[in-house]
Design a protein around this motif. Structure first.
Motif, short mmCIF file in Angstrom:
data_model
loop_
_atom_site.label_atom_id
_atom_site.label_comp_id
_atom_site.label_asym_id
_atom_site.label_seq_id
_atom_site.Cartn_x
_atom_site.Cartn_y
_atom_site.Cartn_z
N UNK A 397 0.81 -1.21 0.00
CA UNK A 397 0.00 0.00 0.00
C UNK A 397 0.86 1.28 0.00
N UNK A 398 1.90 1.38 0.83
CA UNK A 398 2.70 2.59 0.80
C UNK A 398 3.42 2.80 -0.54
N UNK A 399 3.94 1.73 -1.11
CA UNK A 399 4.66 1.82 -2.38
C UNK A 399 3.73 2.25 -3.51
N UNK A 400 2.56 1.60 -3.57
CA UNK A 400 1.60 1.90 -4.62
C UNK A 400 1.15 3.36 -4.50
N UNK A 401 0.92 3.81 -3.28
CA UNK A 401 0.52 5.20 -3.07
C UNK A 401 1.59 6.15 -3.59
N UNK A 402 2.83 5.81 -3.34
CA UNK A 402 3.93 6.67 -3.79
C UNK A 402 4.08 6.66 -5.31
N UNK A 403 3.94 5.49 -5.91
CA UNK A 403 4.03 5.41 -7.37
C UNK A 403 2.92 6.22 -8.03
N UNK A 404 1.71 6.09 -7.50
CA UNK A 404 0.58 6.85 -8.05
C UNK A 404 0.86 8.34 -7.95
N UNK A 405 1.46 8.74 -6.86
CA UNK A 405 1.74 10.16 -6.66
C UNK A 405 2.84 10.65 -7.60
#
Length: 675
Positions: A397-405
């Motif tokens: 979840x943290x990685x995906x959130x960062x990639x999306x950002x």
DNA sequence: GAGCACTGC
């Protein structure tokens, strides 16, 4: 030696060696030619090869910073970034923070003149939010890439993309032998494809550098053992009686094994004759206070052999000089994540060949050594080559959130070095959606999603903190302290003199019936009121270093929020305690529910809990106030399985209605029989 | 009833 005087750095790094004597000096021209000619250089070098300190110097001398650009060198750990920067600055004879500096969370020791900058890989990732093409750098060197940490893996993927847009950038990846080809393949264009006019053959190259370590003789057990702690004790005693004197480093998997080993050893030593060479046993694991960790660096008294019994922390994070013997149990405790249950598990699994080699190498740093592997040679041959990459066994979840950002919308087809199982990505997207960070279009919501991504907190906690600022909850000041305390991950308390009872008693002094979060808040407040006193922390079994860290984290979080234009609602002090008739303590727990509704559980009559779907039994961790007290519904911030039992930490009592209110959609779907 | 390997923003 400069390192010994460097009091800011708690753990002493490698022995100082004059730069010209390092084997890498002979490779200078070849390295510079390769970096000049190829966009990507993979450097294969053992520890002690000098690659981390020398490659940036060579590049600097060769003019890679001539036009005002910088060289960045990333490290997986803060301690490495600071200590290596200090060494390079000293070698160049410049004050740290001038031509050579470092930047880690909470510490930016750089200036307008800085040409070589050492950074943690996580921080460089954050920097890409501001400068996606990393235009201020001419060279980026990713050190220790073979460790395959989550952030260095993501960084490599992003650098590959940046290289497609910048033909002036050079990337240097430093790796252990086994992974070098994999890194090169990852970066180079496919067969027949060209990038900036370069094909597979002229896009990247591998260069090997020899280390300067001493030979280490390896010995194996003839038969497998089912009790490696006992075998470790046997091995220590056999070295003690039959080998020439020299310090011993033992690798076990966790605190309990280490304590057992020390107990068994003291029984055996009691039998020894008093005029024999003595043994001094010292435990080493991350949970120890800094003072206790420092013992391992002290020189043993005369006629005494130091025996350091350690977790994996001594494999890469902590370097101890003068070790002659290594005993390797062959196992490591590793975290994995079950995407179906959303539970992390700590498992004891066999080490990889790369790990075993690294452990053995710890014996040969100052003179020839020996490594005793507590398993047969045939077992070694069957070990995995390298440790399973973190990205394939983590909550993403943290990685995906960062990639999306970062504007990467298709996180499933992103160019991962090792693609994670799709279940991990799906689970992460589901969670982000339920938290309101993800719009149906697949983009982050604004401002909630983008703000959550910018905060250095895991998504559920980020959402909780952002909710705290809204008028309905109005508890930002309190939640900032709670969030900061939660980042300590259960390490606020520490037993100073090994007294478990004392620690539990200290914990009870702060405990309140509402749960662990308000308890943590009380601890934080009391610490600040004490004037951040060391003595006060000692008296209350608190880890002073970690408490100071919580203060820094809180400050940083508050800074982010004010940048978002989010501030604590301007309530007069008489209004703070009740908003709309709701007391502060209840607002805090309602607010926690708004972020952690997916982590709800209900207590059963026997004191254990069940998840909302009724499928999993959970136990309050013994550090929780609900280990002894009763509650009905709770939300928890952390869940982890150890030894077949699922423990939850940091619990607060909540009401069922709050859960439904916080996430009507989430709970309605569940009633409809999802999963 | 009885316990978290290790990092990082």
């Amino acid at each position: 030696m400069a390192d010994d005087e460097d009091t800011d750095v708690p753990l002493i790094p490698e022995l100082y060696k004059p730069a010209a004597l390092l084997p890498i000096a002979q490779l200078r021209d070849q390295l510079l030619y390769t970096i000049e000619t190829f966009p990507v250089t993979i450097v294969v070098g053992e520890t002690g090869s000098g690659k981390t300190t020398q490659i940036p110097r060579f590049c600097l001398d060769a003019g890679w910073c001539a036009d005002g650009k910088q060289i960045a060198v990333t490290q997986p750990r803060r301690i490495a970034a600071t200590s290596v920067a200090a060494r390079v600055a000293e070698e160049l004879g410049t004050p740290l923070g001038q031509r050579v500096g470092y930047s880690i969370r909470f510490e930016d020791v750089t200036s307008a003149n800085t040409q070589v900058k050492f950074v943690t890989d996580g921080l460089l990732l954050r920097e890409m939010l501001v400068d996606p093409l990393l235009n201020r750098y001419s060279i980026i060197m990713v050190d220790e890439a073979h460790e395959r940490s989550l952030s260095s893996d993501i960084l490599l993927s992003l650098l590959k993309k940046v290289l497609r847009k910048r033909d002036d950038l050079r990337v240097v990846v430093s790796s252990a032998t086994l992974e070098a080809e994999r890194f090169l393949d990852f970066f180079t264009p496919d067969e027949g494809e060209k990038v900036h006019g370069k094909s597979k053959e002229d896009y990247g190259k591998i260069i090997s550098i020899e280390g300067r370590t001493h030979p280490v003789e390896i010995q194996y057990l003839l038969e497998p053992t089912n009790n490696y702690v006992e075998r470790a004790v046997d091995a220590i005693m056999s070295i003690h009686t039959s080998e020439s004197p020299g310090d011993i480093l033992v690798f076990l998997t966790g605190r309990e094994e280490i304590d057992d080993c020390i107990d068994m050893l003291s029984d055996r030593i009691a039998d020894q004759s008093p005029n024999h060479q003595k043994l001094l046993t010292l435990p080493l694991y991350a949970g120890l206070s800094t003072e206790d960790q420092m013992f391992i660096f002290q020189k043993a008294p005369p006629h005494t052999t130091k025996v350091i019994i350690s977790t994996n922390i001594a494999e890469a994070s902590v370097t101890i000089d003068h070790i002659v013997y290594v005993i390797d149990c062959g196992y490591v405790k590793l975290r994995t994540y079950d995407a179906n249950l959303g539970i992390e598990t700590l498992n004891i699994i066999p080490v990889s060949k790369a790990s075993a080699t690294q452990r053995a190498g710890r014996a040969g740093r100052t003179r020839p050594g020996k490594c005793f592997r507590l398993y047969p040679k045939t077992v070694f041959a069957q070990l995995e080559e390298a440790t399973f990459p973190e990205i394939q066994r983590s909550n993403l979840a943290p990685v995906v959130l960062q990639l999306l950002n970062l504007g990467i919308t298709n996180v499933v087809r992103f160019d991962y070095l090792s693609p994670p199982p799709s279940s991990l990505i799906t689970r992460a997207l589901d969670l982000l959606h339920s938290l309101g960070a993800l719009a149906p279009t697949g983009h982050l919501t604004k401002p909630l999603g983008t703000r959550m991504a910018e905060l250095p907190l895991e998504p559920m906690l980020a959402r909780t903190l952002l909710c705290a600022a809204t008028p309905a909850f109005s508890c930002l000041d309190e939640m900032l302290s709670i969030a900061a305390m939660l980042t300590l991950q259960g390490n606020a308390f520490v037993s100073h003199d090994g007294g478990k009872k004392q620690l539990d008693a200290a914990r009870r002094k702060f405990a309140v019936a509402e749960g662990d979060h308000l308890t943590l808040y009380n601890v934080y407040e009391a610490f600040v009121k004490s004037g951040m006193s060391v003595a006060w922390c000692r008296e209350h079994s608190l880890n002073h270093k970690n408490m100071v860290k919580a203060v820094s984290v809180r400050k940083q979080l508050a800074h982010y929020l004010s940048r978002f234009g989010v501030a604590a609602s301007p309530l007069s002090s008489s209004d703070v305690l009740r908003v709309g008739g709701t007391p502060l303590a209840e607002r805090i727990r309602r607010c926690l529910t708004a972020g952690f509704f997916a982590h709800a559980a209900r207590m059963k009559s026997d004191g254990s809990f069940t998840t909302v779907d009724g499928k999993t039994t959970l136990w309050a961790h013994p550090s929780s106030v609900f280990f002894h007290r009763k509650a009905e519904w709770v939300v928890y911030t952390e869940i982890m399985e150890t030894r077949g039992k699922v423990y939850v930490r940091d619990l607060s009592a909540v009401e069922m209605e709050w859960l439904v209110e916080a996430a009507p959609e989430y709970y309605r779907v569940r009633d409809g029989g999802r999963r």
